[in-house]
Design a protein around this motif. Structure first.
Motif, PDB file in Angstrom:
ATOM      1  N   GLN A   1     -19.994  -3.970   1.612  1.00 51.94           N
ATOM      2  CA  GLN A   1     -18.276  -4.014   1.107  1.00 51.94           C
ATOM      3  C   GLN A   1     -17.760  -3.207   2.536  1.00 51.94           C
ATOM      4  OE1 GLN A   1     -20.233  -2.012  -0.567  1.00 51.94           O
ATOM      5  NE2 GLN A   1     -19.564  -0.586  -1.997  1.00 51.94           N
ATOM      6  N   LYS A   2     -16.497  -3.355   2.898  1.00 54.71           N
ATOM      7  CA  LYS A   2     -16.213  -2.734   4.110  1.00 54.71           C
ATOM      8  C   LYS A   2     -15.224  -2.154   3.860  1.00 54.71           C
ATOM      9  CE  LYS A   2     -18.158  -6.566   7.492  1.00 54.71           C
ATOM     10  NZ  LYS A   2     -17.756  -7.748   7.979  1.00 54.71           N
ATOM     11  N   ILE A   3     -14.053  -1.597   4.553  1.00 55.87           N
ATOM     12  CA  ILE A   3     -12.550  -0.919   4.661  1.00 55.87           C
ATOM     13  C   ILE A   3     -11.892  -1.959   5.443  1.00 55.87           C
ATOM     14  CG2 ILE A   3     -13.318   0.913   6.379  1.00 55.87           C
ATOM     15  CD1 ILE A   3     -11.645   2.635   4.753  1.00 55.87           C
ATOM     16  N   SER A   4     -11.119  -2.232   4.952  1.00 59.90           N
ATOM     17  CA  SER A   4      -9.862  -2.807   5.370  1.00 59.90           C
ATOM     18  C   SER A   4      -8.714  -2.028   5.745  1.00 59.90           C
ATOM     19  CB  SER A   4      -9.167  -4.515   4.346  1.00 59.90           C
ATOM     20  OG  SER A   4     -10.790  -5.111   3.899  1.00 59.90           O
ATOM     21  N   PHE A   5      -8.340  -2.415   7.428  1.00 62.51           N
ATOM     22  CA  PHE A   5      -7.080  -2.092   7.569  1.00 62.51           C
ATOM     23  C   PHE A   5      -5.978  -2.760   7.803  1.00 62.51           C
ATOM     24  CE2 PHE A   5     -10.703   1.107   9.333  1.00 62.51           C
ATOM     25  CZ  PHE A   5     -10.383   2.004   8.816  1.00 62.51           C
ATOM     26  N   VAL A   6      -5.393  -2.379   8.154  1.00 61.86           N
ATOM     27  CA  VAL A   6      -3.568  -3.162   8.445  1.00 61.86           C
ATOM     28  C   VAL A   6      -3.258  -2.932   9.567  1.00 61.86           C
ATOM     29  CG1 VAL A   6      -1.594  -4.425   7.657  1.00 61.86           C
ATOM     30  CG2 VAL A   6      -2.794  -3.346   5.043  1.00 61.86           C
TER      31      VAL A   6
ATOM     32  N   THR B   1      -8.072  -2.888  -1.976  1.00 57.17           N
ATOM     33  CA  THR B   1      -6.140  -2.367  -1.443  1.00 57.17           C
ATOM     34  C   THR B   1      -6.692  -2.117   0.869  1.00 57.17           C
ATOM     35  OG1 THR B   1      -6.388  -0.657  -3.038  1.00 57.17           O
ATOM     36  CG2 THR B   1      -5.763   0.881  -0.895  1.00 57.17           C
ATOM     37  N   ALA B   2      -5.864  -2.281   1.282  1.00 55.75           N
ATOM     38  CA  ALA B   2      -5.816  -1.733   2.397  1.00 55.75           C
ATOM     39  C   ALA B   2      -5.318  -0.534   3.591  1.00 55.75           C
ATOM     40  CB  ALA B   2      -5.505  -3.103   3.540  1.00 55.75           C
ATOM     41  N   PHE B   3      -6.306   0.342   4.553  1.00 54.86           N
ATOM     42  CA  PHE B   3      -5.389   0.910   4.776  1.00 54.86           C
ATOM     43  C   PHE B   3      -5.314   1.398   6.021  1.00 54.86           C
ATOM     44  CE2 PHE B   3      -9.348   1.867   2.022  1.00 54.86           C
ATOM     45  CZ  PHE B   3      -8.792   2.690   2.236  1.00 54.86           C
ATOM     46  N   VAL B   4      -3.430   1.920   6.716  1.00 52.90           N
ATOM     47  CA  VAL B   4      -2.952   2.165   7.592  1.00 52.90           C
ATOM     48  C   VAL B   4      -3.288   3.738   7.518  1.00 52.90           C
ATOM     49  CG1 VAL B   4      -0.790   2.000   6.644  1.00 52.90           C
ATOM     50  CG2 VAL B   4      -1.281   1.727   9.105  1.00 52.90           C
ATOM     51  N   GLY B   5      -3.174   4.250   9.069  1.00 49.08           N
ATOM     52  CA  GLY B   5      -2.945   5.692   9.719  1.00 49.08           C
ATOM     53  C   GLY B   5      -1.428   5.829  10.243  1.00 49.08           C
ATOM     54  N   VAL B   6      -1.322   7.042  10.327  1.00 44.88           N
ATOM     55  CA  VAL B   6       0.042   7.162  11.134  1.00 44.88           C
ATOM     56  C   VAL B   6      -0.292   9.029  10.770  1.00 44.88           C
ATOM     57  CG1 VAL B   6       1.904   8.360  10.607  1.00 44.88           C
ATOM     58  CG2 VAL B   6       1.944   6.656   9.711  1.00 44.88           C
TER      59      VAL B   6
ATOM     60  N   SER C   1      -2.894   1.664  -8.886  1.00 43.38           N
ATOM     61  CA  SER C   1      -3.181   0.249  -7.388  1.00 43.38           C
ATOM     62  C   SER C   1      -2.735  -0.065  -6.895  1.00 43.38           C
ATOM     63  CB  SER C   1      -3.586  -0.698  -8.740  1.00 43.38           C
ATOM     64  OG  SER C   1      -1.689  -0.744  -9.574  1.00 43.38           O
ATOM     65  N   PRO C   2      -2.604   0.561  -5.390  1.00 44.36           N
ATOM     66  CA  PRO C   2      -1.879   0.791  -4.057  1.00 44.36           C
ATOM     67  C   PRO C   2      -2.510  -0.958  -3.551  1.00 44.36           C
ATOM     68  CG  PRO C   2      -3.561   1.699  -4.029  1.00 44.36           C
ATOM     69  CD  PRO C   2      -3.295   1.633  -5.512  1.00 44.36           C
ATOM     70  N   ASP C   3      -1.459  -1.591  -2.999  1.00 43.22           N
ATOM     71  CA  ASP C   3      -1.858  -2.400  -2.065  1.00 43.22           C
ATOM     72  C   ASP C   3      -2.547  -1.952  -0.164  1.00 43.22           C
ATOM     73  OD1 ASP C   3      -1.608  -5.193  -3.899  1.00 43.22           O
ATOM     74  OD2 ASP C   3       0.373  -4.245  -3.549  1.00 43.22           O
ATOM     75  N   ILE C   4      -1.759  -1.045   0.127  1.00 43.95           N
ATOM     76  CA  ILE C   4      -2.361  -0.299   1.102  1.00 43.95           C
ATOM     77  C   ILE C   4      -1.749   1.113   1.005  1.00 43.95           C
ATOM     78  CG2 ILE C   4      -0.520   0.202   3.114  1.00 43.95           C
ATOM     79  CD1 ILE C   4       0.090  -2.733   3.253  1.00 43.95           C
ATOM     80  N   VAL C   5      -2.987   1.775   1.389  1.00 43.20           N
ATOM     81  CA  VAL C   5      -2.798   2.844   1.287  1.00 43.20           C
ATOM     82  C   VAL C   5      -2.887   4.426   2.450  1.00 43.20           C
ATOM     83  CG1 VAL C   5      -4.112   5.558   1.571  1.00 43.20           C
ATOM     84  CG2 VAL C   5      -4.709   3.772  -0.693  1.00 43.20           C
ATOM     85  N   VAL C   6      -1.405   4.324   2.722  1.00 42.36           N
ATOM     86  CA  VAL C   6      -1.204   5.485   4.624  1.00 42.36           C
ATOM     87  C   VAL C   6      -1.630   6.370   4.259  1.00 42.36           C
ATOM     88  CG1 VAL C   6       1.044   5.867   5.195  1.00 42.36           C
ATOM     89  CG2 VAL C   6       0.868   3.914   3.981  1.00 42.36           C
ATOM     90  N   SER C   7      -2.293   6.741   5.083  1.00 44.07           N
ATOM     91  CA  SER C   7      -2.860   8.043   5.519  1.00 44.07           C
ATOM     92  C   SER C   7      -2.128   9.371   6.946  1.00 44.07           C
ATOM     93  CB  SER C   7      -4.272   8.268   5.879  1.00 44.07           C
ATOM     94  OG  SER C   7      -4.667   9.092   6.015  1.00 44.07           O
TER      95      SER C   7
ATOM     96  N   ARG D   1      -2.238  -8.067  10.610  1.00 44.13           N
ATOM     97  CA  ARG D   1      -3.530  -9.157  10.413  1.00 44.13           C
ATOM     98  C   ARG D   1      -4.592  -8.404   9.847  1.00 44.13           C
ATOM     99  NH1 ARG D   1      -6.527  -7.705  15.903  1.00 44.13           N
ATOM    100  NH2 ARG D   1      -9.034  -8.942  15.035  1.00 44.13           N
ATOM    101  N   ILE D   2      -5.543  -8.519   9.370  1.00 42.07           N
ATOM    102  CA  ILE D   2      -6.356  -7.164   8.597  1.00 42.07           C
ATOM    103  C   ILE D   2      -7.759  -6.905   9.240  1.00 42.07           C
ATOM    104  CG2 ILE D   2      -7.539  -7.181   6.045  1.00 42.07           C
ATOM    105  CD1 ILE D   2      -4.773  -6.822   5.524  1.00 42.07           C
TER     106      ILE D   2
END
Length: 267
Positions: free
Chosen positions: A245-250, A62-67, A35-41, A102-103
């Motif tokens: 539904q939508k996808i959320s990015f941080v 859950t929100a996502f952020v990419g590297v 149950s992560p708040d943020i998933v880092v890709s 910002r989301i």
């Protein structure tokens, strides 16, 4: 703050993931695969697609952020050498206006795949494509329950706004800003003659419209939902519409969509 890291699996991504975990532990971040708040890709856009589908059941919370570890990806804000800064911002005081993220939310496409053997539900972040395994496809395209065209050709691509810069662009489709709740239908090598006539250009449908694609002959089809391939020989129809539904990015710093487009295709 609970987080999870999903990496591409290559040596660099694995090393970056391990570095991220060490830095995150030092900052008090909690590693949580359930149950992560943020998933880092960590990887590329394909890794982000995998992350999205892996946590689709938690998309609302859950929100996502990419590297990115190679070329700049559309879903990645951070470079490999910026991981310490990313961890620091993730661990920062959310009440601090300078660190408060910002989301942003991007539209998705909802699919209802009806087969003789049953019904499948899918949601895609980039695109859905329908092609033949053996040759050309024959498909009827209805818009809002009215017959629009009879298609014959290599296939059809249905893309989200964020996916409009991917396969859709190579098909001559328009690039759509992700703030617009819509989806796009693009033809893949259509055949036009006395029997089959198609529009010959992409169509952009708003969020209150839907499209039904019917298989009009016995044909072995390949359905691709983002990076997932499905072989289907008993397809009846596919209904496409903008998902609820939508996808959320941080976003910890500004990175406008058109800047991503310019960096990817012009710079």
């Amino acid at each position: 703050m609970r987080y999870y890291v999903l990496d591409r699996g290559d040596q660099l991504s694995l090393e970056l993931a391990e570095s991220f975990h060490k830095l995150a532990a030092d900052q008090g971040l909690i590693r949580d695969a359930d149950s992560p708040d943020i998933v880092v890709s960590i990887g590329g856009d394909g890794t982000m697609l995998h992350a999205f589908h892996s946590f689709m059941d938690r998309i609302a919370s859950t929100a996502f952020v990419g590297v990115h570890t190679g070329h700049l990806g559309f879903y990645a804000d951070w470079k490999a050498d910026e991981i310490p800064e990313l961890v620091q911002m993730m661990a920062g005081d959310p009440e601090d206006s300078h660190l408060k993220p910002r989301i942003v939310q991007y539209p998705l496409v909802d699919l209802e795949i009806v087969k003789q053997s049953g019904v499948l539900k899918h949601v895609c972040l980039n695109e859905f494509t329908l092609k033949s395994v053996d040759g050309t496809v024959v498909l009827q395209v209805d818009i809002n329950d009215h017959m629009f065209e009879m298609f014959r050709g290599d296939g059809i691509c249905v893309s989200t706004p964020s996916g409009s810069t991917a396969y859709n662009k190579s098909l001559g489709g328009a690039m759509i800003h992700p703030s617009i709740e819509a989806f796009q239908i693009s033809e893949i090598a259509s055949i036009n003659n006395r029997v089959f006539r198609t529009m010959g250009s992409s169509l952009v449908l708003p969020n209150h419209h839907h499209c039904d694609i019917y298989s009009r002959k016995e044909q072995n089809l390949l359905l691709t939902v983002d990076h997932v391939n499905l072989r289907v020989s008993d397809l009846i129809s596919v209904r496409c519409k903008v998902a609820e539904q939508k996808i959320s990015f941080v976003r910890y710093r500004p990175f406008p969509f058109w800047t991503r487009v310019r960096n990817a295709f012009l710079d």
